[in-house]
Design a protein around this motif. Structure first.
Motif, short mmCIF file in Angstrom:
data_model
loop_
_atom_site.label_atom_id
_atom_site.label_comp_id
_atom_site.label_asym_id
_atom_site.label_seq_id
_atom_site.Cartn_x
_atom_site.Cartn_y
_atom_site.Cartn_z
N THR A 37 16.70 34.70 -33.41
CA THR A 37 17.13 34.05 -32.18
C THR A 37 17.42 35.08 -31.11
O THR A 37 17.75 36.22 -31.38
CB THR A 37 18.39 33.18 -32.39
OG1 THR A 37 19.47 34.05 -32.73
CG2 THR A 37 18.19 32.15 -33.49
N MET A 82 13.78 31.00 -31.78
CA MET A 82 14.46 30.15 -30.82
C MET A 82 15.29 30.98 -29.85
O MET A 82 15.91 31.97 -30.24
CB MET A 82 15.36 29.15 -31.55
CG MET A 82 14.62 28.19 -32.47
SD MET A 82 13.45 27.13 -31.56
CE MET A 82 14.56 26.29 -30.44
N LEU A 104 12.11 23.12 -35.94
CA LEU A 104 12.56 24.24 -35.11
C LEU A 104 12.96 25.45 -35.94
O LEU A 104 12.90 26.58 -35.47
CB LEU A 104 13.75 23.81 -34.24
CG LEU A 104 13.46 22.74 -33.18
CD1 LEU A 104 14.74 22.44 -32.41
CD2 LEU A 104 12.36 23.17 -32.23
N MET A 151 19.56 27.24 -37.48
CA MET A 151 19.59 28.31 -36.48
C MET A 151 20.91 29.04 -36.46
O MET A 151 20.98 30.21 -36.09
CB MET A 151 19.31 27.72 -35.10
CG MET A 151 17.88 27.85 -34.65
SD MET A 151 17.75 27.40 -32.92
CE MET A 151 17.82 25.62 -33.05
N VAL A 170 12.04 19.87 -26.08
CA VAL A 170 11.60 21.18 -26.55
C VAL A 170 10.71 21.81 -25.48
O VAL A 170 9.79 21.16 -24.97
CB VAL A 170 10.83 21.08 -27.88
CG1 VAL A 170 10.37 22.46 -28.34
CG2 VAL A 170 11.70 20.41 -28.95
N THR A 223 12.63 26.96 -26.89
CA THR A 223 14.02 26.63 -26.63
C THR A 223 14.18 25.12 -26.53
O THR A 223 13.19 24.37 -26.49
CB THR A 223 14.55 27.32 -25.36
OG1 THR A 223 15.98 27.26 -25.36
CG2 THR A 223 14.03 26.64 -24.10
#
Length: 311
Positions: free
Chosen positions: A224, A191, A186, A211, A167, A244
């Protein structure tokens, strides 16, 4: 009927688009279209149903395209057979690498190959997995380095190394106080992802399936953001836009406290990818493949675990 025409119909069947197929074959679209129409007239059949934004292959066309693929592969094999009595380590080797491996593996690999087999220069091509496999089938590449899983390919595969993910976060982020990061956390963060076409994007979405819901066009940029390369995304993270996930080889020093980025490993089980080398089963220069595998094993990329064996 010519080999060029067979190459064109295979390209159109894969791209489902005459323009994209022409680009892949490095010819003008009219040239490709005329050649395919000539082949259809000669055979007396329709290979493709034309209409709308995307074309489709007719049932008979699919059979002919499959046979054309076999013919093209055997044609490449004839060229390779002609080299059997020569030194398999002499002459250039055309090597493809996916975008998320090339910047980190190629510098030590090229240097190592120059030291080990200077008589075999590498001709390099960076591209997406799907495109590299297509170039392998058409004989435009001799081998390619990519990450599992792969789409159906019918190639020979040998494992090179396993690479964990890490990460990356801005240096001021609260998670910098942690030693490791649970993958499930996350989903609470903004992200940054690679765009569509990158297999590493798909692998990151596997780490955090949540995500995927935000990485669709309808959700825009609310959760995102997409970048064209890992280095672009790295700079965006440094500016504080979000977090990320990176392949470990892209991070030379996990303990670095300088600059605007911090890196942390994942909690167990650590997500990772297996990097492999792929080549046509008819390719006769196996000694060249072995030389690449040996040099890769000695590249000492940070954080990776060398493996051996074929899939």
């Amino acid at each position: 009927m010519t080999l060029t025409e067979l190459k064109y119909i295979v390209a159109v069947a894969r791209a489902k688009h005459f323009g994209h197929a022409a680009e892949a074959c490095y010819v003008a679209q009219p040239t490709l279209s005329v050649a395919i129409k000539k082949l259809e007239d000669e055979l007396g059949v329709v290979l493709f149903e034309r209409g709308g934004a995307e074309i489709s292959v007719t049932p008979l066309g699919a059979q002919i395209v499959a046979q054309a693929e076999r013919v093209l592969e055997q044609t490449a094999a004839i060229k390779e057979l002609a080299k059997q009595n020569k030194d398999p380590l002499a002459g250039p080797l055309r090597l493809g690498v996916i975008y998320t491996i090339g910047p980190y593996l190629l510098p030590p690999l090229v240097k190592g190959m120059i030291d080990k087999v200077p008589q075999m220069p590498l001709i390099l091509q960076e591209n997406f997995t799907v495109r590299l496999l297509e170039m392998l089938r058409q004989g435009e590449l001799d081998a390619a380095i990519m990450a599992l899983p792969l789409p159906e390919h019918g190639m020979a595969v040998q494992a090179l190394y396993d690479e964990p993910f890490v990460v990356a976060m801005p240096a001021q982020h609260a998670w910098c106080k942690r030693r490791t990061i649970p993958a499930d956390d996350l989903k609470t963060e903004n992200m940054l992802l690679l765009g569509n076409g990158h297999c590493f994007r798909d692998q990151v979405l596997e780490v955090c399936p949540e995500m995927a819901r935000y990485a669709t066009p309808g959700n825009g940029m609310q959760r995102t953001f997409e970048g064209s390369s890992l280095e672009t995304i790295r700079h965006m993270v440094a500016s504080g836009i979000g977090l990320t996930v990176l392949p470990r080889a892209s991070v030379p020093d996990m303990e670095s406290r300088d600059g605007m980025l911090q890196f942390r490993p994942f909690d167990q089980p650590v997500p990772s990818r297996r990097v492999v080398i792929v080549w046509r089963k008819s390719f006769t220069r196996k000694a060249a493949i072995d030389a690449i595998c040996e040099v890769v094993a000695g590249c000492n990329l940070p954080g990776i675990t060398p493996v051996s064996g074929s899939d």
